[in-house]
Design a protein around this motif. Sequence first.
Motif, PDB file in Angstrom:
ATOM      1  N   MET A 210       0.852  -1.179   0.000  1.00 44.99           N
ATOM      2  CA  MET A 210       0.000   0.000   0.000  1.00 44.99           C
ATOM      3  C   MET A 210       0.900   1.245   0.000  1.00 44.99           C
ATOM      4  O   MET A 210       1.811   1.362   0.810  1.00 44.99           O
ATOM      5  N   ASP A 211       0.609   2.157  -0.874  1.00 46.54           N
ATOM      6  CA  ASP A 211       1.373   3.400  -0.946  1.00 46.54           C
ATOM      7  C   ASP A 211       0.922   4.358   0.155  1.00 46.54           C
ATOM      8  O   ASP A 211      -0.252   4.436   0.478  1.00 46.54           O
ATOM      9  N   THR A 212       1.892   5.069   0.697  1.00 47.49           N
ATOM     10  CA  THR A 212       1.602   6.068   1.730  1.00 47.49           C
ATOM     11  C   THR A 212       1.211   7.372   1.070  1.00 47.49           C
ATOM     12  O   THR A 212       1.878   7.845   0.166  1.00 47.49           O
ATOM     13  N   ASN A 213       0.115   7.920   1.510  1.00 42.37           N
ATOM     14  CA  ASN A 213      -0.336   9.220   1.034  1.00 42.37           C
ATOM     15  C   ASN A 213       0.285  10.277   1.949  1.00 42.37           C
ATOM     16  O   ASN A 213      -0.317  10.719   2.919  1.00 42.37           O
ATOM     17  N   TRP A 214       1.534  10.669   1.662  1.00 39.70           N
ATOM     18  CA  TRP A 214       2.288  11.584   2.501  1.00 39.70           C
ATOM     19  C   TRP A 214       1.597  12.938   2.599  1.00 39.70           C
ATOM     20  O   TRP A 214       0.887  13.347   1.686  1.00 39.70           O
ATOM     21  N   LEU A 215       1.841  13.625   3.705  1.00 36.38           N
ATOM     22  CA  LEU A 215       1.300  14.963   3.887  1.00 36.38           C
ATOM     23  C   LEU A 215       2.040  15.928   2.970  1.00 36.38           C
ATOM     24  O   LEU A 215       3.263  15.869   2.862  1.00 36.38           O
ATOM     25  N   ASN A 216       1.275  16.827   2.340  1.00 34.22           N
ATOM     26  CA  ASN A 216       1.940  17.871   1.557  1.00 34.22           C
ATOM     27  C   ASN A 216       2.442  18.943   2.525  1.00 34.22           C
ATOM     28  O   ASN A 216       2.193  18.873   3.735  1.00 34.22           O
ATOM     29  N   GLN A 217       3.126  19.941   2.026  1.00 35.66           N
ATOM     30  CA  GLN A 217       3.746  20.948   2.894  1.00 35.66           C
ATOM     31  C   GLN A 217       2.711  21.689   3.743  1.00 35.66           C
ATOM     32  O   GLN A 217       2.913  21.906   4.934  1.00 35.66           O
ATOM     33  N   GLN A 218       1.594  22.063   3.148  1.00 36.39           N
ATOM     34  CA  GLN A 218       0.553  22.771   3.898  1.00 36.39           C
ATOM     35  C   GLN A 218      -0.036  21.865   4.983  1.00 36.39           C
ATOM     36  O   GLN A 218      -0.244  22.299   6.116  1.00 36.39           O
ATOM     37  N   GLU A 219      -0.313  20.615   4.657  1.00 35.60           N
ATOM     38  CA  GLU A 219      -0.862  19.665   5.630  1.00 35.60           C
ATOM     39  C   GLU A 219       0.132  19.412   6.765  1.00 35.60           C
ATOM     40  O   GLU A 219      -0.252  19.347   7.933  1.00 35.60           O
TER      41      GLU A 219
ATOM     42  N   ARG B 255       2.525  21.462   7.820  1.00 37.64           N
ATOM     43  CA  ARG B 255       2.579  22.660   8.675  1.00 37.64           C
ATOM     44  C   ARG B 255       1.403  22.664   9.653  1.00 37.64           C
ATOM     45  O   ARG B 255       1.568  22.948  10.845  1.00 37.64           O
ATOM     46  N   ALA B 256       0.214  22.358   9.154  1.00 39.19           N
ATOM     47  CA  ALA B 256      -0.976  22.338  10.018  1.00 39.19           C
ATOM     48  C   ALA B 256      -0.857  21.243  11.077  1.00 39.19           C
ATOM     49  O   ALA B 256      -1.139  21.476  12.264  1.00 39.19           O
ATOM     50  N   TRP B 257      -0.443  20.054  10.674  1.00 43.03           N
ATOM     51  CA  TRP B 257      -0.356  18.935  11.599  1.00 43.03           C
ATOM     52  C   TRP B 257       0.670  19.189  12.705  1.00 43.03           C
ATOM     53  O   TRP B 257       0.401  18.943  13.881  1.00 43.03           O
ATOM     54  N   VAL B 258       1.848  19.678  12.338  1.00 38.60           N
ATOM     55  CA  VAL B 258       2.897  19.911  13.332  1.00 38.60           C
ATOM     56  C   VAL B 258       2.432  20.938  14.358  1.00 38.60           C
ATOM     57  O   VAL B 258       2.684  20.798  15.557  1.00 38.60           O
ATOM     58  N   ARG B 259       1.724  21.941  13.915  1.00 39.48           N
ATOM     59  CA  ARG B 259       1.220  22.950  14.848  1.00 39.48           C
ATOM     60  C   ARG B 259       0.116  22.388  15.749  1.00 39.48           C
ATOM     61  O   ARG B 259       0.077  22.679  16.954  1.00 39.48           O
ATOM     62  N   LEU B 260      -0.769  21.587  15.171  1.00 39.05           N
ATOM     63  CA  LEU B 260      -1.807  20.953  15.987  1.00 39.05           C
ATOM     64  C   LEU B 260      -1.163  20.031  17.020  1.00 39.05           C
ATOM     65  O   LEU B 260      -1.555  20.042  18.200  1.00 39.05           O
ATOM     66  N   ALA B 261      -0.174  19.256  16.617  1.00 40.50           N
ATOM     67  CA  ALA B 261       0.515  18.363  17.551  1.00 40.50           C
ATOM     68  C   ALA B 261       1.168  19.173  18.674  1.00 40.50           C
ATOM     69  O   ALA B 261       1.132  18.765  19.844  1.00 40.50           O
ATOM     70  N   ALA B 262       1.752  20.321  18.349  1.00 32.64           N
ATOM     71  CA  ALA B 262       2.374  21.163  19.373  1.00 32.64           C
ATOM     72  C   ALA B 262       1.329  21.679  20.362  1.00 32.64           C
ATOM     73  O   ALA B 262       1.558  21.677  21.577  1.00 32.64           O
ATOM     74  N   VAL B 263       0.169  22.108  19.864  1.00 30.38           N
ATOM     75  CA  VAL B 263      -0.901  22.567  20.750  1.00 30.38           C
ATOM     76  C   VAL B 263      -1.365  21.416  21.646  1.00 30.38           C
ATOM     77  O   VAL B 263      -1.550  21.599  22.863  1.00 30.38           O
ATOM     78  N   LEU B 264      -1.531  20.235  21.069  1.00 27.70           N
ATOM     79  CA  LEU B 264      -1.973  19.076  21.851  1.00 27.70           C
ATOM     80  C   LEU B 264      -0.972  18.716  22.944  1.00 27.70           C
ATOM     81  O   LEU B 264      -1.350  18.194  23.989  1.00 27.70           O
ATOM     82  N   GLU B 265       0.290  18.977  22.716  1.00 24.95           N
ATOM     83  CA  GLU B 265       1.319  18.703  23.717  1.00 24.95           C
ATOM     84  C   GLU B 265       1.413  19.802  24.769  1.00 24.95           C
ATOM     85  O   GLU B 265       1.582  19.513  25.951  1.00 24.95           O
ATOM     86  N   LEU B 266       1.306  21.053  24.357  1.00 21.77           N
ATOM     87  CA  LEU B 266       1.527  22.175  25.275  1.00 21.77           C
ATOM     88  C   LEU B 266       0.301  22.564  26.103  1.00 21.77           C
ATOM     89  O   LEU B 266       0.425  22.900  27.285  1.00 21.77           O
TER      90      LEU B 266
END
Length: 179
Positions: free
Chosen positions: A1-10, A12-23
């Motif tokens: 199965m091929d991985t549907n990698w996150l594009n740059q915009q996705e 950026r959004a995910w990393v920021r959401l993960a940071a909020v979820l941690e902090l």
Amino acid sequence: MDTNWLNQQELRAWVRLAAVLELLPGVLDSQLRRDAGLTHFQYYALAILSESPQQTLRMTSLAAATNSTLPRLSHVAQRLEDLGLTERFPCPEDARATNIRLTASGRKKVRASAPGHVRNVRQHAIDALSPEQVSQLTAITDAILRRLDPAETMSQTYRRYDSAPPESGRESTATKAGR
């Protein structure tokens, strides 16, 4: 199965959401521990009880509303009982079930803790957003919640605030719990 990698915009959004979820949990927990002697989870459980009929719920219902396991909630309930904030008793309708009720001291604790908690939520989350962004955040979190909670196990906790504003002069569970 091929991985549907996150594009740059996705990404950026995910990393920021993960940071909020941690902090954010640490920010909420630190203030409540310092000012109220409670963890955020303990406060959240008390806040949910404060808005329940007769300020009482079955332990299984409170576990669902807080997305907790019964063993974790039982441990927290014991701590809250030791503090005199709640009491557990057999459910009158089903002797196999246990109810948990907010005590008068628990009500006072929620009322006393709510203003500082709301200030903290405003400072670190709500006031950072425009009114339009708050509406967008609601839409975004609804979309994510539909994926995370398709059975809507927790929906009674957050959906009760969709149609009616909080009563004047009284904080809602959503306000108290920072949601």
